[in-house]
Design a protein around this motif. Sequence first.
Motif, PDB file in Angstrom:
ATOM      1  N   LEU A  98     -10.631 -21.669  -1.340  1.00  0.00           N
ATOM      2  CA  LEU A  98     -11.012 -22.877  -3.159  1.00  0.00           C
ATOM      3  C   LEU A  98     -10.958 -21.159  -3.887  1.00  0.00           C
ATOM      4  O   LEU A  98     -11.052 -19.716  -3.641  1.00  0.00           O
ATOM      5  N   ASP A  99      -9.614 -21.676  -4.843  1.00  0.00           N
ATOM      6  CA  ASP A  99      -9.975 -20.937  -6.070  1.00  0.00           C
ATOM      7  C   ASP A  99     -10.211 -21.651  -7.043  1.00  0.00           C
ATOM      8  O   ASP A  99      -9.617 -22.547  -7.900  1.00  0.00           O
ATOM      9  N   PRO A 100     -11.299 -21.274  -8.003  1.00  0.00           N
ATOM     10  CA  PRO A 100     -11.852 -21.559  -9.489  1.00  0.00           C
ATOM     11  C   PRO A 100     -10.981 -22.143 -10.233  1.00  0.00           C
ATOM     12  O   PRO A 100     -10.744 -23.328 -10.634  1.00  0.00           O
ATOM     13  N   ALA A 101      -9.573 -21.638 -10.097  1.00  0.00           N
ATOM     14  CA  ALA A 101      -8.704 -21.773 -11.451  1.00  0.00           C
ATOM     15  C   ALA A 101      -7.834 -23.951 -10.994  1.00  0.00           C
ATOM     16  O   ALA A 101      -8.126 -24.215 -11.296  1.00  0.00           O
ATOM     17  N   LEU A 102      -8.268 -23.098  -9.484  1.00  0.00           N
ATOM     18  CA  LEU A 102      -7.249 -24.987  -8.997  1.00  0.00           C
ATOM     19  C   LEU A 102      -8.738 -25.798  -9.098  1.00  0.00           C
ATOM     20  O   LEU A 102      -7.957 -26.781  -9.567  1.00  0.00           O
ATOM     21  N   ALA A 103      -9.347 -25.835  -8.691  1.00  0.00           N
ATOM     22  CA  ALA A 103     -11.112 -26.859  -9.563  1.00  0.00           C
ATOM     23  C   ALA A 103     -10.876 -26.479 -10.411  1.00  0.00           C
ATOM     24  O   ALA A 103     -10.920 -27.611 -11.786  1.00  0.00           O
TER      25      ALA A 103
END
Lengths: 255, 309
Positions: free
Chosen positions: B270-275
Amino acid sequence: MLDNIKHIILVLSGKGGVGKSTVSTQLSLALREGGYKVGLLDIDLCGPSVPYLLQLEGKDVHQSEAGWIPIYLDKEQQLAVMSIGFLLNNRNSSVVWRGPKKTSMVKQFLTDVCWGDLDYLIIDTPPGTSDEHITVMENLKEIKCDGAVIVTTPQQVSIEDVRKEITFCKKTGIAIIGLVENMSGFVCPHCSDCTNIFSKGGGESLAEILKIPLLGTLPIDPKVGQLLGKCCTKEYPDSPLSKEFQSIVNKIVEI
Amino acid sequence: MSEIPEHCPGVTSDTAGKASACAGCPNQTVCSSGEAKKPDPGIGLVRDRLSQVRNKILILSGKGGVGKSTVTALLSRFVARSNPEKNVAVLDIDICGPSQPRVLGVLGEQVHQSGSGWSPVYVEDNLSVMSIGFLLGSPDDAVIWRGPKKNGMIRQFLSEVDWGSLDYLFIDTPPGTSDEHLSAVTYLSEADLTGAILVTTPQEVALLDVRKEIDFCFKVKIKVLGVVENMSTFVCPTCRKSSEIFPASTGGARRMCEELGVPFLGGLPLDPALAKCCDDGEDFLAVLEGSRVVDDLKDVVTGVLKCCK
């Protein structure tokens, strides 16, 4: 069947996995803690989560002359629950139904369950704006429904679907009680820094644009997913999430 | 079509047009004549239209919000980027909540109709996409349709989009096991569907619905290519330590795969940058180069391509 229910509240979201069932179950539990008699109806036919979240899996629904008897979470019968999950004999089996069959099942849930006297009936829904939603809306036309609590996460990709759900409510005349923004930020247990995993502020700006009340923003707390039938405001009364949740519940009760 | 009787036995059943529920249904004569039992002509149209598509892969999950659209976009971008000579396309059959236009960064684009059908929207030279999102006038427009209308739309998407010749078609679906899924599977029944990738998150409440989806795949005889576990762990951008946001209290996707005998393709963090990339429609592969998401994605893609022609 719904005549002796004082308040009916729908929990909606265009998007899946944003926490509709978590909000529905926690709202029901919190209302019960507040001394109300509560019913929780899960109309997500393909992915019912309520039986698991309340640890009621494997219970059987009985039929009486008056209709289906819901499953009670407690001996005092303060919280009644109905879900298709209770009608399946295996938790892994899928319900592969097209619209008309889903429609008749939802209708049955609305007309054939013996809820008795209730202060609140919370209706948990699947994502989308299709058969289940149209059926509920049509059937609640004759009965007073207080309105819908809309759940979203802060990301645009979720907000986008929720806007569609709000349009659905407006088009079909369902009042909107307000918006709950779930999974707002995550406080790292190691360094206590807050990360906005799914971005931030989406719910607030959406509430502003569409002129609907923002009931509250709930942070991510892995503990909540493991409450399983316990009420967050009772188990962790001092956590930021519980405090925010209690304030949401208070706002809903005031309406 | 909105007049379907509540206890409709189904047009393909033996009692079609003859059951008590059929009395008064406008389709009773058609059903009892046996005409409706014949295979849907759409099946042939879809087969012909997709004959130039080598691999057709469904992305499924019983649960919503687990990352079906993100995984679809990641896979298609990755395959398109690492194989410039291959043509890749994404078809979004989530009618009520289409996410592909945003995630692939083509929000607000228009679809054009030509003599050979609808032209998809191009994200890259070798990556095209089709979604109902392109057909809506405003982001607030809701598609309030019951099943049969959704069915018609999916049939059109599968039979009338001018993809040209494709190596990979990834079909992104809504959550559940209902109209959209049945329609897609029925229309693709003669089109040589490669199989399905299932997406889940680690916690039991998601796995519960994904098991139902796997059961659906078994029932309708779709090959399960494997399961991707999304949002497996979260790495704090400040202290770089991992936490479990959606704890795998029942062993996560890996254990479920062992129990049900389906392949496990891998996990994605889970990577906030991906979201954020998904929200902004940016190409994650460019933005997140060298990150764990991309490394882990490589393993998933390798697993998927092994099952392809």
